[in-house]
Each structure stands twice: as C-alpha cells, then as structure tokens.
Design a protein around this motif. Sequence first.
Motif, PDB file in Angstrom:
ATOM      1  N   ILE A 216       0.718  -1.053  -0.065  1.00  0.00           N
ATOM      2  CA  ILE A 216      -0.064  -0.027  -0.248  1.00  0.00           C
ATOM      3  C   ILE A 216       0.886   1.200  -0.145  1.00  0.00           C
ATOM      4  CG2 ILE A 216      -1.640   1.661   1.444  1.00  0.00           C
ATOM      5  CD1 ILE A 216      -3.130  -1.093   0.835  1.00  0.00           C
ATOM      6  N   HIS A 222      -3.051   4.832  -5.915  1.00  0.00           N
ATOM      7  CA  HIS A 222      -4.337   5.002  -5.341  1.00  0.00           C
ATOM      8  C   HIS A 222      -4.769   6.170  -4.667  1.00  0.00           C
ATOM      9  CE1 HIS A 222      -1.761   4.593  -1.907  1.00  0.00           C
ATOM     10  NE2 HIS A 222      -2.618   4.642  -0.940  1.00  0.00           N
ATOM     11  N   HIS A 227      -7.484   8.156  -1.061  1.00  0.00           N
ATOM     12  CA  HIS A 227      -7.343   9.655  -0.199  1.00  0.00           C
ATOM     13  C   HIS A 227      -7.870  10.648  -0.799  1.00  0.00           C
ATOM     14  CE1 HIS A 227      -4.523   6.878   1.977  1.00  0.00           C
ATOM     15  NE2 HIS A 227      -3.622   6.806   1.116  1.00  0.00           N
ATOM     16  N   ASP A 343      -5.661   3.971   4.763  1.00  0.00           N
ATOM     17  CA  ASP A 343      -4.641   2.772   4.202  1.00  0.00           C
ATOM     18  C   ASP A 343      -4.867   1.382   4.633  1.00  0.00           C
ATOM     19  OD1 ASP A 343      -3.343   4.199   2.096  1.00  0.00           O
ATOM     20  OD2 ASP A 343      -1.684   4.860   3.452  1.00  0.00           O
TER      21      ASP A 343
HETATM   22 FE   LIG Z   1      -1.956   5.549   0.893  1.00  0.00          FE
END
Ligand SMILES: [Fe+2]
Length: 404
Positions: A216, A222, A227, A343
């Motif tokens: 991650i 991502h 986020h 996360d």
């Molecule tokens: Fe992250």
Amino acid sequence: MDHSTQVGIIQKLLEFNEQRTTDMAGQESEYFNPVTVYTDPERLSAELKQIWYRRPLSVGHVAEFPKAGDFKTVQVGKVPILVVRGKDDRIRAFVNVCRHRGTVLEERETGHANTFACPYHAWTYGADGALRHVPDDFGFPEVASDKGRFGLRELWSQVHAGFVYVQADGNAPERELVDWLDEVGKDLQDLGLAEYVALEPSTVRHPVNWKLPFDIFLENYHTKFTHRTTIYPVFLSNVGKFDSFGSHIRCVLPRREITELRHIDEAKWDLVEQSTLLYVVWPNTMIAVLPEHAAVWHVYPDGVDHSTMNFYALLARRLYEAEAEAEKWQKSLKVIQKVKREDAARFLSIQQGMNSGGNSALTFGRYEKAIAWFHQSIEEALADSEGDTPQEVPADAPTGTVAR
Ligand SMILES: [Fe+2]
Ligand code: FES
C-alpha cells in the motif's frame, strides 16, 4: 541527498507530469504476485529464517529512548527483544528472556526502568544486561560466584542517523550497517532526523500479512481514490520517481506546487519542500518524510495473517518548541492519522480478499514497480543459501549434569 540529485529527480517528475506518465518498469508487462506469498505459513517460516533473523532491522528511533533506562520491546518471529538505553548512554538490544528458566523478562511495550526484575523469581538485570541480583542465591552457588556469565544475551545493535538497528539471530553474520543501508542511509543522515522528537507512538496488531502494508505504501496510483479528500488535493496523482539501493527503496511523490518550480531558479529547488519522500528500509521499516516531520512504521510478522505495526511521528525540534507553529503541525499529524486509517482499511480488505480464494495472484502494474522490487528482494533473500547455516550453541552456554 545532494542538490544535483534533487534537481535531477525534480526534472524527471516535471517531465513525467507534462507527458502524463510516471516511473515505469522497463518490461512491457505486469508483475503477478501469487497470493500464497501472503497466506502460506511455510512461506512465512522461510522468510523468518532467511530475512527476519538474519538482517539488520530498524526497531526504533533514539528519541524514544531519551534517558538511561528508557526501553522498548519488540517481537521478531520467535525472538522477544528488549532495547534499552544504558547509564553509559549506549542503546543495546538483548534477548528479552530471563537466564534462570526462560520467562519473558519485560512484558511492557515501552517504559522506563533502572533494573529489570523477572516476574517469576525476581532475578534482576541492569540496563546493561548484567545480572545484578538473585534472591536466595545460596541455591545457585555457581551463578552467584560468576554472575557475569548469566547476563542477558546481547544482540548485535547499532544506531545510524537516529534509527536503532538490531539483528535477532546472535549467530548470524554481522553486516556493516553503512554498507547495508547504502544511499538510503546517507539520505536519512542528510535529512537530520536524528535530532527530531518522537510523538504519537502506537502499536497495533492487524489481521494482515506483514507485506501488505508495504504494498500500500509503495504506490500513489491509489491516492486519487483512497485518499480523495485527505492528500489527493495536495499531491499529483500517479506521478512519482522510484529508486532502489540494494533492497531498500526511495519513492518521491510530488506535491502539486512542484510544477511552479519551472519558473524558479534551479539553485533554489528543494525536493523535501515539494514532495513526500517514502523510504523502505528493507525489510521492515517505512518512513514518509515531509518538511520538518516524518511518519515511521516498523512492521513485524505475527503469524502468516497477522502483523504488528509500531508507528510514531517525528518532528523537528524547532517546530516542536515553537508555540506559534503548534496548530500547523498538529493539523498535519491529524491528516497523517487519517491517511493511516484510510490505508489500513484497504490492506485489511485485501487480506480478506486473498483469504477468500477469489484470486490466485495480485497484479502489479508497470507503475507499481516499487512493490515488485520489494517482493523481488524477498525472493532473492529466500533463494540465498547463506541462510542455511545451522544454529550454533553460544560459546558461553552453561553445561552441567543434574545430581540424583
Ligand atoms: Fe495510501
Ligand atoms: S525464570 Fe526468571 S527468575 Fe526464574
């Protein structure tokens, strides 16, 4: 990091952003990581043997041990470890096991103690590991006459750039830390993190394989989705620069305002001001460096589908002591905590997904190449026959017979 390296990275990031691309793997295909890498208990046993017991592991920061007697305990596979600052100011690591009949000596995660008394029969050790006291020692004439032989088993440990490193297997070959850390060690030194203060420590056990948090951490593909309201407004999406030094990794993730540097003299460019630097100090530590603060995670396997994550934030002493700045950095630490939760929700979910048997492999795209590097380093260590050396009995192990 010297200024010319910073300029080179910034130029690359600006180029990536203009061309709507990022740092990508050379080969024209994805990397498929079998799910068993995260779910097979035998695989974890091999990782423990070949990696966790035999490599320097970063287990903390000097700011967690400001005074003599300040300690921290960690568990590396089967080895409980006590890290403590002695009266001589040296930070040492010991196997956290009493030399009498083997009780785990210090059970707290952190704290302060001048001496460590075993909870079973109170054999007591100093912060230097020496055996200081044995109650009713007339029952142990040999121990009483030669206490030096019965101190805590000391492990190799060293401090570099403010981080404390330990090797869990006392018989494994010692590595030269500066060589081991390579450019990442130099970067951490240049960043001056050794002088920072440590804040907001936490230790959380998650039902995930130890490698998932690294997966991650090592991509910003991502950011836009996971986020969206926290850091996506601040950072460019899916633009980054990846470099590896041995098994260690540095990823640079640029802030949006980096594009303004086009109009500023290169001599004034400062990479830390314009990005977040992500380091993996392989195999167990992630450090995210922001201007004048950082977030640190030390990760430990706790079974194939559990891991312990020890977190703390680091803050420049100047900021910590400047009252006028408090609101600003407290707000930033709040964002870090929120991003951590975002996360964690993902890696918890991925482990569930893997346990379901729905996929036989995870797919890492070409711009997720830092993750592939992380896993390839593990593969290389597993293939390294150096780890096959049999365990030796320590030279000073007591021997004897029981009279009947
Ligand atoms: Fe992250
Ligand atoms: S096991 Fe520690 S004092 Fe007996």
